[in-house]
Design a protein around this motif. Sequence first.
Motif, PDB file in Angstrom:
ATOM      1  N   THR A   1       0.830  -1.196   0.000  1.00  0.00           N
ATOM      2  CA  THR A   1       0.000   0.000   0.000  1.00  0.00           C
ATOM      3  C   THR A   1       0.867   1.250   0.000  1.00  0.00           C
ATOM      4  OG1 THR A   1      -0.095   0.205   2.413  1.00  0.00           O
ATOM      5  CG2 THR A   1      -1.732  -1.242   1.354  1.00  0.00           C
ATOM      6  N   LEU A   2       0.254   2.366  -0.360  1.00  0.00           N
ATOM      7  CA  LEU A   2       0.976   3.632  -0.356  1.00  0.00           C
ATOM      8  C   LEU A   2       1.506   3.948   1.041  1.00  0.00           C
ATOM      9  CD1 LEU A   2       1.883   6.277  -1.692  1.00  0.00           C
ATOM     10  CD2 LEU A   2      -0.410   7.191  -1.247  1.00  0.00           C
ATOM     11  N   GLY A   3       0.678   3.745   2.059  1.00  0.00           N
ATOM     12  CA  GLY A   3       1.115   4.021   3.424  1.00  0.00           C
ATOM     13  C   GLY A   3       2.286   3.154   3.843  1.00  0.00           C
ATOM     14  N   ASP A   4       2.238   1.865   3.500  1.00  0.00           N
ATOM     15  CA  ASP A   4       3.346   0.960   3.837  1.00  0.00           C
ATOM     16  C   ASP A   4       4.619   1.370   3.108  1.00  0.00           C
ATOM     17  OD1 ASP A   4       1.765  -0.500   5.515  1.00  0.00           O
ATOM     18  OD2 ASP A   4       1.358  -2.104   4.075  1.00  0.00           O
ATOM     19  N   TYR A   5       4.480   1.766   1.837  1.00  0.00           N
ATOM     20  CA  TYR A   5       5.663   2.177   1.077  1.00  0.00           C
ATOM     21  C   TYR A   5       6.288   3.421   1.691  1.00  0.00           C
ATOM     22  CZ  TYR A   5       8.697   3.825  -2.645  1.00  0.00           C
ATOM     23  OH  TYR A   5       9.792   4.271  -3.349  1.00  0.00           O
ATOM     24  N   LEU A   6       5.465   4.424   2.018  1.00  0.00           N
ATOM     25  CA  LEU A   6       5.996   5.661   2.594  1.00  0.00           C
ATOM     26  C   LEU A   6       6.703   5.386   3.916  1.00  0.00           C
ATOM     27  CD1 LEU A   6       3.042   8.130   1.925  1.00  0.00           C
ATOM     28  CD2 LEU A   6       5.261   8.082   0.784  1.00  0.00           C
ATOM     29  N   ARG A   7       6.117   4.551   4.746  1.00  0.00           N
ATOM     30  CA  ARG A   7       6.734   4.221   6.036  1.00  0.00           C
ATOM     31  C   ARG A   7       8.061   3.492   5.820  1.00  0.00           C
ATOM     32  NH1 ARG A   7       2.974   1.460   7.505  1.00  0.00           N
ATOM     33  NH2 ARG A   7       1.709   3.162   8.310  1.00  0.00           N
ATOM     34  N   ARG A   8       8.054   2.515   4.923  1.00  0.00           N
ATOM     35  CA  ARG A   8       9.286   1.767   4.658  1.00  0.00           C
ATOM     36  C   ARG A   8      10.367   2.660   4.091  1.00  0.00           C
ATOM     37  NH1 ARG A   8      11.423  -0.490   0.126  1.00  0.00           N
ATOM     38  NH2 ARG A   8       9.534  -0.315  -1.144  1.00  0.00           N
ATOM     39  N   ARG A   9      10.003   3.487   3.131  1.00  0.00           N
ATOM     40  CA  ARG A   9      11.009   4.342   2.484  1.00  0.00           C
ATOM     41  C   ARG A   9      11.596   5.334   3.477  1.00  0.00           C
ATOM     42  NH1 ARG A   9      14.938   4.064  -0.581  1.00  0.00           N
ATOM     43  NH2 ARG A   9      15.395   5.843  -1.890  1.00  0.00           N
ATOM     44  N   ARG A  10      10.784   5.926   4.323  1.00  0.00           N
ATOM     45  CA  ARG A  10      11.274   6.881   5.320  1.00  0.00           C
ATOM     46  C   ARG A  10      12.242   6.205   6.286  1.00  0.00           C
ATOM     47  NH1 ARG A  10       5.578   9.806   5.208  1.00  0.00           N
ATOM     48  NH2 ARG A  10       6.250  11.870   4.496  1.00  0.00           N
ATOM     49  N   LEU A  11      11.898   5.012   6.738  1.00  0.00           N
ATOM     50  CA  LEU A  11      12.757   4.325   7.696  1.00  0.00           C
ATOM     51  C   LEU A  11      14.046   3.846   7.046  1.00  0.00           C
ATOM     52  CD1 LEU A  11      10.033   2.366   9.673  1.00  0.00           C
ATOM     53  CD2 LEU A  11      11.449   4.255  10.535  1.00  0.00           C
ATOM     54  N   GLU A  12      13.987   3.413   5.792  1.00  0.00           N
ATOM     55  CA  GLU A  12      15.205   2.969   5.115  1.00  0.00           C
ATOM     56  C   GLU A  12      16.156   4.133   4.861  1.00  0.00           C
ATOM     57  OE1 GLU A  12      13.215  -0.851   2.780  1.00  0.00           O
ATOM     58  OE2 GLU A  12      13.649   1.002   1.692  1.00  0.00           O
ATOM     59  N   ILE A  13      15.624   5.280   4.456  1.00  0.00           N
ATOM     60  CA  ILE A  13      16.470   6.457   4.267  1.00  0.00           C
ATOM     61  C   ILE A  13      17.070   6.872   5.607  1.00  0.00           C
ATOM     62  CG2 ILE A  13      16.444   8.923   3.731  1.00  0.00           C
ATOM     63  CD1 ILE A  13      16.488   7.215   1.274  1.00  0.00           C
ATOM     64  N   ALA A  14      16.267   6.813   6.662  1.00  0.00           N
ATOM     65  CA  ALA A  14      16.772   7.166   7.991  1.00  0.00           C
ATOM     66  C   ALA A  14      17.892   6.221   8.410  1.00  0.00           C
ATOM     67  CB  ALA A  14      15.638   7.121   9.010  1.00  0.00           C
ATOM     68  N   ALA A  15      17.732   4.923   8.160  1.00  0.00           N
ATOM     69  CA  ALA A  15      18.760   3.952   8.538  1.00  0.00           C
ATOM     70  C   ALA A  15      20.066   4.231   7.806  1.00  0.00           C
ATOM     71  CB  ALA A  15      18.273   2.536   8.234  1.00  0.00           C
ATOM     72  N   SER A  16      19.972   4.532   6.514  1.00  0.00           N
ATOM     73  CA  SER A  16      21.186   4.852   5.756  1.00  0.00           C
ATOM     74  C   SER A  16      21.823   6.139   6.260  1.00  0.00           C
ATOM     75  CB  SER A  16      20.848   4.973   4.266  1.00  0.00           C
ATOM     76  OG  SER A  16      20.432   3.727   3.735  1.00  0.00           O
ATOM     77  N   THR A  17      21.002   7.129   6.587  1.00  0.00           N
ATOM     78  CA  THR A  17      21.526   8.401   7.079  1.00  0.00           C
ATOM     79  C   THR A  17      22.225   8.227   8.424  1.00  0.00           C
ATOM     80  OG1 THR A  17      19.755   9.603   5.941  1.00  0.00           O
ATOM     81  CG2 THR A  17      20.937  10.784   7.681  1.00  0.00           C
ATOM     82  N   LEU A  18      21.643   7.435   9.301  1.00  0.00           N
ATOM     83  CA  LEU A  18      22.276   7.182  10.598  1.00  0.00           C
ATOM     84  C   LEU A  18      23.646   6.542  10.417  1.00  0.00           C
ATOM     85  CD1 LEU A  18      19.172   5.805  12.514  1.00  0.00           C
ATOM     86  CD2 LEU A  18      20.406   7.903  13.092  1.00  0.00           C
ATOM     87  N   SER A  19      23.789   5.693   9.413  1.00  0.00           N
ATOM     88  CA  SER A  19      25.059   5.020   9.181  1.00  0.00           C
ATOM     89  C   SER A  19      26.098   5.943   8.563  1.00  0.00           C
ATOM     90  CB  SER A  19      24.844   3.812   8.263  1.00  0.00           C
ATOM     91  OG  SER A  19      24.011   2.846   8.866  1.00  0.00           O
ATOM     92  N   THR A  20      25.672   6.766   7.624  1.00  0.00           N
ATOM     93  CA  THR A  20      26.628   7.574   6.859  1.00  0.00           C
ATOM     94  C   THR A  20      26.842   8.972   7.426  1.00  0.00           C
ATOM     95  OG1 THR A  20      24.844   8.269   5.349  1.00  0.00           O
ATOM     96  CG2 THR A  20      26.142   6.330   4.721  1.00  0.00           C
ATOM     97  N   HIS A  21      26.027   9.393   8.394  1.00  0.00           N
ATOM     98  CA  HIS A  21      26.187  10.705   9.037  1.00  0.00           C
ATOM     99  C   HIS A  21      26.269  10.501  10.548  1.00  0.00           C
ATOM    100  CE1 HIS A  21      24.545  11.693   5.093  1.00  0.00           C
ATOM    101  NE2 HIS A  21      25.004  12.912   5.240  1.00  0.00           N
ATOM    102  N   PRO A  22      27.402  10.027  11.042  1.00  0.00           N
ATOM    103  CA  PRO A  22      27.499   9.633  12.446  1.00  0.00           C
ATOM    104  C   PRO A  22      27.313  10.770  13.439  1.00  0.00           C
ATOM    105  CG  PRO A  22      29.665   9.624  11.386  1.00  0.00           C
ATOM    106  CD  PRO A  22      28.660   9.788  10.300  1.00  0.00           C
ATOM    107  N   ASP A  23      27.484  12.016  13.013  1.00  0.00           N
ATOM    108  CA  ASP A  23      27.357  13.139  13.942  1.00  0.00           C
ATOM    109  C   ASP A  23      26.012  13.845  13.857  1.00  0.00           C
ATOM    110  OD1 ASP A  23      29.980  12.765  14.889  1.00  0.00           O
ATOM    111  OD2 ASP A  23      30.801  13.899  13.189  1.00  0.00           O
ATOM    112  N   GLU A  24      25.142  13.406  12.948  1.00  0.00           N
ATOM    113  CA  GLU A  24      23.835  14.043  12.793  1.00  0.00           C
ATOM    114  C   GLU A  24      22.922  13.615  13.943  1.00  0.00           C
ATOM    115  OE1 GLU A  24      21.332  16.666  10.701  1.00  0.00           O
ATOM    116  OE2 GLU A  24      23.404  16.094  10.273  1.00  0.00           O
TER     117      GLU A  24
END
Length: 330
Positions: free
Chosen positions: A66-89
Motif C-alpha cells: 500500500t501507499l502508506g506501507d511504502y511511505l513508512r518503509r522508504r522513510r525508515l530505510e532512508i533514515a537507517a542509511s543516514t544514521l550510518s553515513t552521518h554519524p554526527d547528525e
Amino acid sequence: MLNAPLPMQRAMPNPHLAEYTRRMNRVLDHIDRHLDAPLDLATLASVANFSPFHFHRVFQAWLGETLGDYLRRRRLEIAASTLSTHPDEPVLNVALAVGFGSGEAFARAFKTRFGITPSDWRKQTPARWQAQLDAVRARQRDNRNPDQSDRNFDQAGTGTQEQDRASYTEMENAMNVTIQTLPPTRVAYLRHIGPYGPAIGQFWRGKFSPWVASHGLGANTTYGIGHDDPSVTSPEKCRYDAAVEVAADFVATGEVGIAELPGGRYAIAAFRGDVHTIGDAWMTLTRDWLPSSGYQFDNRPCFERYSGAPGDDRRREDFECDICIPVRPL
C-alpha cells in the motif's frame, strides 16, 4: 488483480506498460524528494495524473504494497542509511528529515522495522559494514576458487585475510580518489526494480543499451544510479536507474523518465574491474577511505559514471567507470 506478483508491469499489455511505468516512476521520484513533507494520496495521484479515487489501488497493484506501507518503509530505510553515513547528525534531525513529527514516534517505528533503536543501529554500523565487506570478499573467493566454497572466512592458516587486506590496499591505490565539483546533469533513464548484481548487467545489455543506440546516444556519458541500500531494502524492492546524458530539448517517450543528477562536490574514484569486484570497491570507499578523508556523505545520490554505453559483447563482465560519492566536509 491487487494480489498479482511484483512487478505488476509484467502482467500488463505492452502498449500500456510504458505509460504506467513512466507515471509510477515519477511518483517514486517525487516521494524521495519530499520525504520531509506531508505526502497525501491526492497530491501523489496528481503527480501520476491518475484519479485519486483509484490511485491507491493502482499503487498497490504496481508495487505490491500500500501507499502508506511504502511511505513508512522508504522513510525508515532512508533514515537507517543516514544514521550510518552521518554519524554526527542528531537522531532527531534524521527523524524530522524523513517526515516524523517527534523523536519518540521515530524511535518506535524504527525499532519495529529493524529490531533495535536508532542509536544502537548507528553504533553497530562498523560491524555491519565489516560483515558486508566480508561477504563480498567471500563471494569473490568462491568465484575465483569454486572448489573451496566451503572454507570459512577466518579459517586459520589459509592466508585469506592477509590477501584480502593486500587486495584492498592495491584497490585503494589504483582507484586514486579525487574531489571534484560536478555540474548538474540532465539525464534520461530506464528503471530496474529487483535485486542488484548480475541482473543489472542483463538490464543494461538487454534493454538500456539497445534503447541508447536506437536514439543515437551511444557516445554520451551514461550513469548507473542505485536508489536503495541492499543491506536495508529487500532485494526485490531495490531500484536502479540506467541513465544517459541528454540535451535540454530531448523529449522522453514511453517508460523513459527525465531527471537531473544534482551538481556539487563529489569524491570520484576510477574503477576498473568486473561485476564481482564493484561491490568491494564501493564498500572499500565507504568503510575505509571516507572516514579518514575529512569528508562525509552529502544528501545526494551516489552513482557510477561511464564513458558511453557498454559494448555489445554480452560475454564480457569487465568494465571501467568512475564511482561518484557526494561529499561535504566533516
